[in-house]
Design a protein around this motif. Structure first.
Motif, PDB file in Angstrom:
ATOM      1  N   ALA A 517       0.835  -1.210   0.000  1.00  0.00           N
ATOM      2  CA  ALA A 517       0.000   0.000   0.000  1.00  0.00           C
ATOM      3  C   ALA A 517       0.870   1.259   0.000  1.00  0.00           C
ATOM      4  O   ALA A 517       0.579   2.231  -0.710  1.00  0.00           O
ATOM      5  N   ARG A 518       1.940   1.244   0.791  1.00  0.00           N
ATOM      6  CA  ARG A 518       2.838   2.413   0.824  1.00  0.00           C
ATOM      7  C   ARG A 518       3.520   2.614  -0.530  1.00  0.00           C
ATOM      8  O   ARG A 518       3.697   3.754  -0.985  1.00  0.00           O
ATOM      9  N   GLN A 519       3.899   1.519  -1.161  1.00  0.00           N
ATOM     10  CA  GLN A 519       4.513   1.629  -2.489  1.00  0.00           C
ATOM     11  C   GLN A 519       3.547   2.264  -3.485  1.00  0.00           C
ATOM     12  O   GLN A 519       3.935   3.110  -4.297  1.00  0.00           O
ATOM     13  N   TYR A 520       2.284   1.851  -3.435  1.00  0.00           N
ATOM     14  CA  TYR A 520       1.296   2.403  -4.360  1.00  0.00           C
ATOM     15  C   TYR A 520       1.033   3.879  -4.073  1.00  0.00           C
ATOM     16  O   TYR A 520       0.802   4.671  -4.994  1.00  0.00           O
ATOM     17  N   LYS A 539      -5.897   3.622  -6.333  1.00  0.00           N
ATOM     18  CA  LYS A 539      -6.653   3.975  -5.130  1.00  0.00           C
ATOM     19  C   LYS A 539      -7.489   2.792  -4.638  1.00  0.00           C
ATOM     20  O   LYS A 539      -7.555   2.522  -3.436  1.00  0.00           O
ATOM     21  N   LYS A 540      -8.115   2.069  -5.575  1.00  0.00           N
ATOM     22  CA  LYS A 540      -8.900   0.891  -5.185  1.00  0.00           C
ATOM     23  C   LYS A 540      -8.006  -0.187  -4.593  1.00  0.00           C
ATOM     24  O   LYS A 540      -8.379  -0.872  -3.637  1.00  0.00           O
ATOM     25  N   SER A 541      -6.840  -0.336  -5.166  1.00  0.00           N
ATOM     26  CA  SER A 541      -5.904  -1.337  -4.651  1.00  0.00           C
ATOM     27  C   SER A 541      -5.448  -0.974  -3.245  1.00  0.00           C
ATOM     28  O   SER A 541      -5.340  -1.838  -2.361  1.00  0.00           O
ATOM     29  N   ILE A 542      -5.172   0.306  -3.011  1.00  0.00           N
ATOM     30  CA  ILE A 542      -4.750   0.758  -1.687  1.00  0.00           C
ATOM     31  C   ILE A 542      -5.854   0.484  -0.660  1.00  0.00           C
ATOM     32  O   ILE A 542      -5.595   0.008   0.453  1.00  0.00           O
ATOM     33  N   GLU A 548      -7.693  -5.328   4.058  1.00  0.00           N
ATOM     34  CA  GLU A 548      -7.285  -6.696   4.360  1.00  0.00           C
ATOM     35  C   GLU A 548      -6.306  -6.735   5.530  1.00  0.00           C
ATOM     36  O   GLU A 548      -6.371  -7.632   6.385  1.00  0.00           O
ATOM     37  N   ALA A 549      -5.375  -5.785   5.588  1.00  0.00           N
ATOM     38  CA  ALA A 549      -4.416  -5.745   6.689  1.00  0.00           C
ATOM     39  C   ALA A 549      -5.121  -5.549   8.025  1.00  0.00           C
ATOM     40  O   ALA A 549      -4.834  -6.246   9.009  1.00  0.00           O
ATOM     41  N   ASN A 550      -6.070  -4.632   8.063  1.00  0.00           N
ATOM     42  CA  ASN A 550      -6.796  -4.392   9.307  1.00  0.00           C
ATOM     43  C   ASN A 550      -7.701  -5.556   9.659  1.00  0.00           C
ATOM     44  O   ASN A 550      -7.901  -5.867  10.835  1.00  0.00           O
TER      45      ASN A 550
END
Length: 573
Positions: A517-520, A539-542, A548-550
């Protein structure tokens, strides 16, 4: 570098160098522009650059010491010359003369069979054989039309007007004819490096795997070797996909086997196995093993005819077959997300698959211009077609999933087991291009009586063996030693296996999701000239990655760490 998506090509190679922890990267004969693009991923302190053989002195400390006189070799049969030089620790130089065409023996019993016609592939094949102490045998280049016809025969096996067992024997005999004579003895296992045909099917007497000349031969090979290093994670997270479109007892069997090995298992079953969620998972979730059970086949579609002037002003007429995959939007019930595949049929009346196309047609900039203008061009003619060749779709619970992942497993290197019927076609190349280190799919239709014993053998009795050996043994047990039926085919290097390394999978997966997410986010802020669609996709991928992480934190980590939750890991942005 002439591809419109050349930045992605650079990124793939840069990631490969990073994955193997390269201490030095040598740029040989590359332009300033190309080296500049790589500089964003590979620090100048790690790179060296040479433009000719005479500049090899720059590589002092990297070049191996050689013994004896330099090996003189011709410009053909490069693989034989290189492997000979490697084994004898001699330097090699090339001159205008015929080269020996005698296969190189195998001390280990493993053989590498490489299709000719691609010099780069021969260089890679020689190094691969050297690393495994394997023998090396070059086989004739296979005509593309013959290869496509044979693949089509396997694909439509049950539509042929002959008993299945007889058809399989005939096809196996035809494959043996194409390889030519192989060494008569001493083959205990093999790797076939070919353009498209799974030649190992013709030799059920020994375990085999396949590496494809295209795509990314060197990169895909490297992924398998990197994954087998002692410090790598093994199989910690497995994802199972069962849309409930077909009876799939192998999914339950897989879940039982994996859980017994303390592997973290995530399932997409029934309505959860929808196109949107599965496609995002395939690309972005950091899994090590993916098992799919559903129907697969080439989708129907349309033949669209375009008429346009290319950048030189020349009028062009292009026919393409197109198929689509459809996902329901998670943001707007009135919208659908469409994935579209194009298969070129003809240009200016000349078949795209005509073996004499180059003598009949000047392609010029036609395809590049078409690709650049595809959103603005409108077809002048649309005709339905029953099947778009190469448009292999997987049936999800809601619609057809047309896999064209830009990456798999969040830039990971997973193993894919696709039990869908005839899932070898196109999907083997698709998933290997995305970064999978091994792909196991079917060459022709299978039943539940095929899928369950093979899956159980791979994940149970033969777990931990080299994957080609495990697949070979599982199929022998499922079909019998003398049966011609061997539907499963593997792509990937031979010395890789399924193994477990116990670790905190939820925490590691969450970290990997947030790292991506940080890379994106950096890409969104740093890159200039991104299209609005690309920005929206990022943005959708982030959103997916952070959600999912949370989710992993709330379900698996927080309950066991209430007194000291890792807030820094899951801070909201």
């Amino acid at each position: 570098m002439t591809r419109p998506d050349h930045r992605a090509e650079v990124s793939i190679r840069g990631n490969a160098a990073a994955s193997m922890k390269a201490e030095t990267v040598v740029f040989v004969g590359l332009s300033d522009e190309t080296c500049s693009l790589f500089s964003r991923q590979i620090p100048a302190s790690l790179s060296k650059r040479i433009d000719s053989v005479g500049e090899a002195e720059k590589l002092r400390g990297l070049v191996r010491a050689t013994k004896g006189q330099s090996l003189s070799w011709g410009y053909d049969n490069l693989a034989y010359g290189l492997l000979t030089a490697l084994r004898q620790q001699r330097s090699i130089h090339f001159v205008e003369k015929p080269s020996p065409s005698i296969p190189i023996s195998s001390p280990s019993g493993h053989w590498v069979f490489c299709e000719t016609g691609d010099d780069h592939a021969q260089v890679v094949a020689a190094n691969y054989a050297h690393s495994l102490d394997a023998g090396l045998c070059l086989i004739p280049k296979i005509d593309k039309r013959q290869a496509e016809a044979l693949l089509e025969s396997f694909y439509s096996l049950y539509e042929l007007h002959e008993p299945v067992a007889e058809a399989l024997e005939r096809l196996r005999h035809r494959l043996r004819e194409l390889t030519g004579p192989l060494p008569s003895a001493g083959i205990r296992s093999a790797t076939f490096i070919t353009n498209s045909l799974p030649l190992g099917v013709a030799f059920p007497e020994f375990p085999s795997t396949h590496l494809m000349l295209y795509p990314q031969l060197g990169v895909s090979m490297l992924g398998g070797f990197v994954a087998e290093q002692d410090d790598k994670q093994g199989i910690g997270c497995a994802v199972l996909v069962d849309p409930k479109k077909a009876e799939a007892p192998e999914i339950e069997a897989a879940a039982d086997e994996l859980k017994s090995r303390r592997i973290f298992v995530r399932g997409y079953v029934g309505p959860a196995a929808n196109v949107l969620d599965v496609s995002r998972m395939v690309e972005l979730f950091p899994y090590d093993l993916l098992v799919i059970a559903t129907h697969c086949g080439d989708a129907p579609g349309w033949r669209w005819t375009y008429e346009f002037a290319d950048s030189s002003g020349k009028p062009r007429r292009l026919e393409v077959d197109t198929a689509i995959g459809v996902a329901l939007s998670d943001r707007d019930d009135d919208k659908v997300l469409v994935t579209q595949l194009y298969n070129f049929v003809s240009l200016d009346g000349v078949s795209w698959h005509d073996p004499d196309r180059e003598s009949k047609l000047v392609v010029g900039a036609a395809i590049v211009d078409f690709t650049a203008r595809i959103d603005e061009l409108e077809p002048v003619l649309k005709t339905p077609v029953d099947r778009v060749h190469g448009a292999a779709v997987l049936q999800m619970h809601d619609n057809n999933y047309l896999p064209i992942p830009r990456e798999v497993a969040g830039h990971g290197s997973p193993v894919i087991l696709n039990n869908a019927c005839a899932s070898w076609h196109r999907l083997s190349e698709t998933f290997i291009l995305g970064g999978a280190r091994a792909y196991l799919g079917t060459l022709y239709p299978v039943t539940v009586y095929d899928a369950e014993p093979v899956t159980s053998g791979l994940l149970g009795k033969h777990f931990g063996k080299p994957l080609p050996v495990a697949l070979w043994a599982s199929q022998r047990e499922a079909y019998g030693v003398n049966s011609p039926r061997r539907p499963y085919v593997m792509a990937g290097i031979f010395p890789q296996r399924l193994r477990t390394v116990f670790r905190d999978v939820p925490a590691e997966s969450a970290k990997a999701l947030l790292r991506t997410a940080r890379q994106y986010k950096r890409l969104l802020s740093d890159e200039v000239g991104l299209s609005e669609k690309t920005k929206e996709d990022l943005k959708k991928s982030i959103e997916y990655l952070e959600r999912e992480a949370n989710g992993l934190y709330e379900r698996w980590i927080a309950p066991s760490n209430v007194t000291n939750p890792p807030a820094r890991l899951f801070r909201k942005n």
